[in-house]
Design a protein around this motif. Structure first.
Motif, short mmCIF file in Angstrom:
data_model
loop_
_atom_site.label_atom_id
_atom_site.label_comp_id
_atom_site.label_asym_id
_atom_site.label_seq_id
_atom_site.Cartn_x
_atom_site.Cartn_y
_atom_site.Cartn_z
N PRO A 1 0.84 -1.20 0.00
CA PRO A 1 0.00 0.00 0.00
C PRO A 1 0.88 1.25 0.00
O PRO A 1 1.96 1.27 0.57
N SER A 2 0.41 2.26 -0.67
CA SER A 2 1.16 3.51 -0.69
C SER A 2 0.96 4.26 0.62
O SER A 2 -0.05 4.06 1.29
N PRO A 3 1.92 5.11 1.00
CA PRO A 3 1.79 5.85 2.26
C PRO A 3 0.50 6.68 2.28
O PRO A 3 0.07 7.19 1.26
N GLU B 1 -1.08 8.53 10.98
CA GLU B 1 -0.02 9.51 10.67
C GLU B 1 -0.58 10.93 10.60
O GLU B 1 0.01 11.86 11.14
N ARG B 2 -1.72 11.10 9.94
CA ARG B 2 -2.31 12.44 9.81
C ARG B 2 -2.76 12.98 11.17
O ARG B 2 -2.60 14.16 11.46
N GLY C 1 -2.47 14.72 17.72
CA GLY C 1 -3.49 13.88 18.33
C GLY C 1 -3.07 12.43 18.41
O GLY C 1 -1.92 12.08 18.16
N GLU C 2 -4.02 11.59 18.76
CA GLU C 2 -3.77 10.15 18.84
C GLU C 2 -4.96 9.41 18.26
O GLU C 2 -6.09 9.90 18.28
N LEU C 3 -4.71 8.22 17.73
CA LEU C 3 -5.75 7.39 17.14
C LEU C 3 -5.58 5.97 17.63
O LEU C 3 -4.45 5.47 17.72
N ARG C 4 -6.69 5.34 17.96
CA ARG C 4 -6.69 3.93 18.36
C ARG C 4 -7.73 3.22 17.51
O ARG C 4 -8.79 3.78 17.23
N ALA C 5 -7.44 2.01 17.15
CA ALA C 5 -8.38 1.21 16.36
C ALA C 5 -8.23 -0.25 16.74
O ALA C 5 -7.12 -0.72 16.97
N GLY C 6 -9.35 -0.97 16.80
CA GLY C 6 -9.29 -2.39 17.11
C GLY C 6 -10.65 -2.94 17.48
O GLY C 6 -11.65 -2.22 17.47
N ALA D 1 -10.37 8.67 17.85
CA ALA D 1 -9.34 9.70 17.63
C ALA D 1 -9.55 10.85 18.59
O ALA D 1 -10.69 11.21 18.92
N ARG D 2 -8.43 11.41 19.05
CA ARG D 2 -8.47 12.59 19.89
C ARG D 2 -7.54 13.61 19.25
O ARG D 2 -6.37 13.33 18.99
N LEU D 3 -8.07 14.82 19.00
CA LEU D 3 -7.30 15.89 18.39
C LEU D 3 -7.38 17.13 19.27
O LEU D 3 -8.44 17.44 19.81
#
Length: 55
Positions: free
Chosen positions: A4-6, A15-16, A22-27, A37-39
């Motif tokens: 996959p491309s970046p 990354e964004r 911020g931070e992102l969690r997934a699962g 996500a928290r921004l």
């Protein structure tokens, strides 16, 4: 299989979010899948937010 491309998928979203401080969690969560996500909100971002958005 091609790599996959970046910037694609959850890695790119993470990354964004991190670039913005911020931070992102997934699962897995409660029989499904959760993306969280928290921004940070800055005064400049709040002032330029669309009236349809809720901070």
């Amino acid at each position: 299989m091609p790599q996959p491309s970046p910037g694609n998928g959850l890695r790119g979203l993470t990354e964004r979010v991190q670039v913005l401080g911020g931070e992102l969690r997934a699962g897995p969560a409660d029989g499904g899948f959760e993306v969280w996500a928290r921004l940070p909100v800055t005064a400049a971002a709040s002032a330029s937010a669309s009236p349809g958005l809720v901070a």
